[in-house]
Scaffold this motif. Sequence first.
Motif, PDB file in Angstrom:
ATOM      1  N   LEU A 126      16.973  78.706  40.581  1.00  0.00           N
ATOM      2  CA  LEU A 126      16.319  77.422  40.294  1.00  0.00           C
ATOM      3  C   LEU A 126      15.097  77.616  39.397  1.00  0.00           C
ATOM      4  O   LEU A 126      14.883  76.860  38.447  1.00  0.00           O
ATOM      5  N   GLN A 127      14.294  78.622  39.701  1.00  0.00           N
ATOM      6  CA  GLN A 127      13.098  78.882  38.906  1.00  0.00           C
ATOM      7  C   GLN A 127      13.457  79.339  37.495  1.00  0.00           C
ATOM      8  O   GLN A 127      12.814  78.939  36.532  1.00  0.00           O
ATOM      9  N   MET A 128      14.470  80.179  37.375  1.00  0.00           N
ATOM     10  CA  MET A 128      14.891  80.637  36.052  1.00  0.00           C
ATOM     11  C   MET A 128      15.318  79.456  35.188  1.00  0.00           C
ATOM     12  O   MET A 128      14.977  79.394  34.008  1.00  0.00           O
ATOM     13  N   ARG A 129      16.053  78.550  35.789  1.00  0.00           N
ATOM     14  CA  ARG A 129      16.597  77.426  35.022  1.00  0.00           C
ATOM     15  C   ARG A 129      15.547  76.361  34.729  1.00  0.00           C
ATOM     16  O   ARG A 129      15.409  75.911  33.608  1.00  0.00           O
ATOM     17  N   SER A 130      14.773  75.955  35.745  1.00  0.00           N
ATOM     18  CA  SER A 130      13.853  74.833  35.557  1.00  0.00           C
ATOM     19  C   SER A 130      12.493  75.233  35.011  1.00  0.00           C
ATOM     20  O   SER A 130      11.961  74.553  34.137  1.00  0.00           O
ATOM     21  N   GLU A 131      11.930  76.317  35.503  1.00  0.00           N
ATOM     22  CA  GLU A 131      10.585  76.693  35.076  1.00  0.00           C
ATOM     23  C   GLU A 131      10.602  77.571  33.831  1.00  0.00           C
ATOM     24  O   GLU A 131       9.765  77.420  32.946  1.00  0.00           O
ATOM     25  N   GLU A 132      11.523  78.509  33.781  1.00  0.00           N
ATOM     26  CA  GLU A 132      11.581  79.420  32.645  1.00  0.00           C
ATOM     27  C   GLU A 132      12.548  78.950  31.566  1.00  0.00           C
ATOM     28  O   GLU A 132      12.665  79.573  30.510  1.00  0.00           O
ATOM     29  N   GLU A 133      13.273  77.842  31.853  1.00  0.00           N
ATOM     30  CA  GLU A 133      14.195  77.219  30.917  1.00  0.00           C
ATOM     31  C   GLU A 133      15.201  78.209  30.324  1.00  0.00           C
ATOM     32  O   GLU A 133      15.485  78.205  29.130  1.00  0.00           O
ATOM     33  N   MET A 134      15.732  79.070  31.183  1.00  0.00           N
ATOM     34  CA  MET A 134      16.719  80.044  30.743  1.00  0.00           C
ATOM     35  C   MET A 134      18.099  79.393  30.684  1.00  0.00           C
ATOM     36  O   MET A 134      18.393  78.481  31.451  1.00  0.00           O
ATOM     37  N   SER A 135      18.943  79.873  29.780  1.00  0.00           N
ATOM     38  CA  SER A 135      20.311  79.368  29.682  1.00  0.00           C
ATOM     39  C   SER A 135      21.146  79.983  30.801  1.00  0.00           C
ATOM     40  O   SER A 135      20.755  80.981  31.414  1.00  0.00           O
ATOM     41  N   TYR A 136      22.304  79.392  31.024  1.00  0.00           N
ATOM     42  CA  TYR A 136      23.201  79.940  32.044  1.00  0.00           C
ATOM     43  C   TYR A 136      23.649  81.346  31.663  1.00  0.00           C
ATOM     44  O   TYR A 136      23.824  82.204  32.520  1.00  0.00           O
ATOM     45  N   ALA A 137      23.838  81.573  30.380  1.00  0.00           N
ATOM     46  CA  ALA A 137      24.256  82.905  29.911  1.00  0.00           C
ATOM     47  C   ALA A 137      23.182  83.939  30.236  1.00  0.00           C
ATOM     48  O   ALA A 137      23.487  85.046  30.691  1.00  0.00           O
ATOM     49  N   GLU A 138      21.905  83.582  30.005  1.00  0.00           N
ATOM     50  CA  GLU A 138      20.810  84.507  30.307  1.00  0.00           C
ATOM     51  C   GLU A 138      20.718  84.785  31.809  1.00  0.00           C
ATOM     52  O   GLU A 138      20.541  85.933  32.224  1.00  0.00           O
ATOM     53  N   ILE A 139      20.862  83.735  32.603  1.00  0.00           N
ATOM     54  CA  ILE A 139      20.797  83.894  34.060  1.00  0.00           C
ATOM     55  C   ILE A 139      21.944  84.779  34.527  1.00  0.00           C
ATOM     56  O   ILE A 139      21.746  85.716  35.309  1.00  0.00           O
ATOM     57  N   ALA A 140      23.141  84.496  34.029  1.00  0.00           N
ATOM     58  CA  ALA A 140      24.319  85.275  34.419  1.00  0.00           C
ATOM     59  C   ALA A 140      24.163  86.738  34.047  1.00  0.00           C
ATOM     60  O   ALA A 140      24.481  87.634  34.829  1.00  0.00           O
ATOM     61  N   SER A 141      23.645  86.989  32.858  1.00  0.00           N
ATOM     62  CA  SER A 141      23.496  88.383  32.429  1.00  0.00           C
ATOM     63  C   SER A 141      22.443  89.115  33.269  1.00  0.00           C
ATOM     64  O   SER A 141      22.624  90.273  33.617  1.00  0.00           O
ATOM     65  N   LEU A 142      21.347  88.439  33.618  1.00  0.00           N
ATOM     66  CA  LEU A 142      20.327  89.054  34.463  1.00  0.00           C
ATOM     67  C   LEU A 142      20.842  89.354  35.873  1.00  0.00           C
ATOM     68  O   LEU A 142      20.489  90.365  36.467  1.00  0.00           O
ATOM     69  N   LEU A 143      21.682  88.462  36.384  1.00  0.00           N
ATOM     70  CA  LEU A 143      22.179  88.620  37.746  1.00  0.00           C
ATOM     71  C   LEU A 143      23.479  89.415  37.798  1.00  0.00           C
ATOM     72  O   LEU A 143      23.981  89.699  38.885  1.00  0.00           O
ATOM     73  N   GLY A 144      24.041  89.729  36.640  1.00  0.00           N
ATOM     74  CA  GLY A 144      25.288  90.489  36.599  1.00  0.00           C
ATOM     75  C   GLY A 144      26.465  89.692  37.126  1.00  0.00           C
ATOM     76  O   GLY A 144      27.298  90.212  37.862  1.00  0.00           O
TER      77      GLY A 144
END
Length: 168
Positions: free
Chosen positions: A124-142
Amino acid sequence: MAERFRHLAMTKASQLLQDADEVEDVAQEVLLKMWERHDSLENDAKRLNAYVDTLTKNICLDRKKVKRRHPILRLLWRHDEEETDSEVQISSFDTPQRRMEELEASDIYLRAMNRLPYHWRTILQMRSEEEMSYAEIASLLGTTESSARGTLSKAKAKLLELIKKELR
């Protein structure tokens, strides 16, 4: 076939909602509800299209209703674009009562966030506060983008549930 229904749902949802992520969430919810009811649905293309259209419209209207009913939820789903529907806008002038309401809303939000599982809170924080894309979130979380979207959707739903409990 699922891609056709997803496209129909996204087209209808984009007419009713401005947020692309929320449109995607609605389309996923429509497909999930169709899957849950797949045994009872008729295999008539015309009726299925009407069902998808009606289901999408109802889900979108429900989401708008929830945001209007609870001012704190409007803060969770704020948009960069100006809303053009009948949604009540938060006033921009500063008063002691307004500051107190904002502090209370922020406190409720933070308490609910802290009750979420760490993984959900992080997404939630990655998406809303840091405005990361789903691709960025997915890559960080593997993981996959689809998994990140699904987890975010679950996290939002749980957060809303926790906030509703706090507001009672």
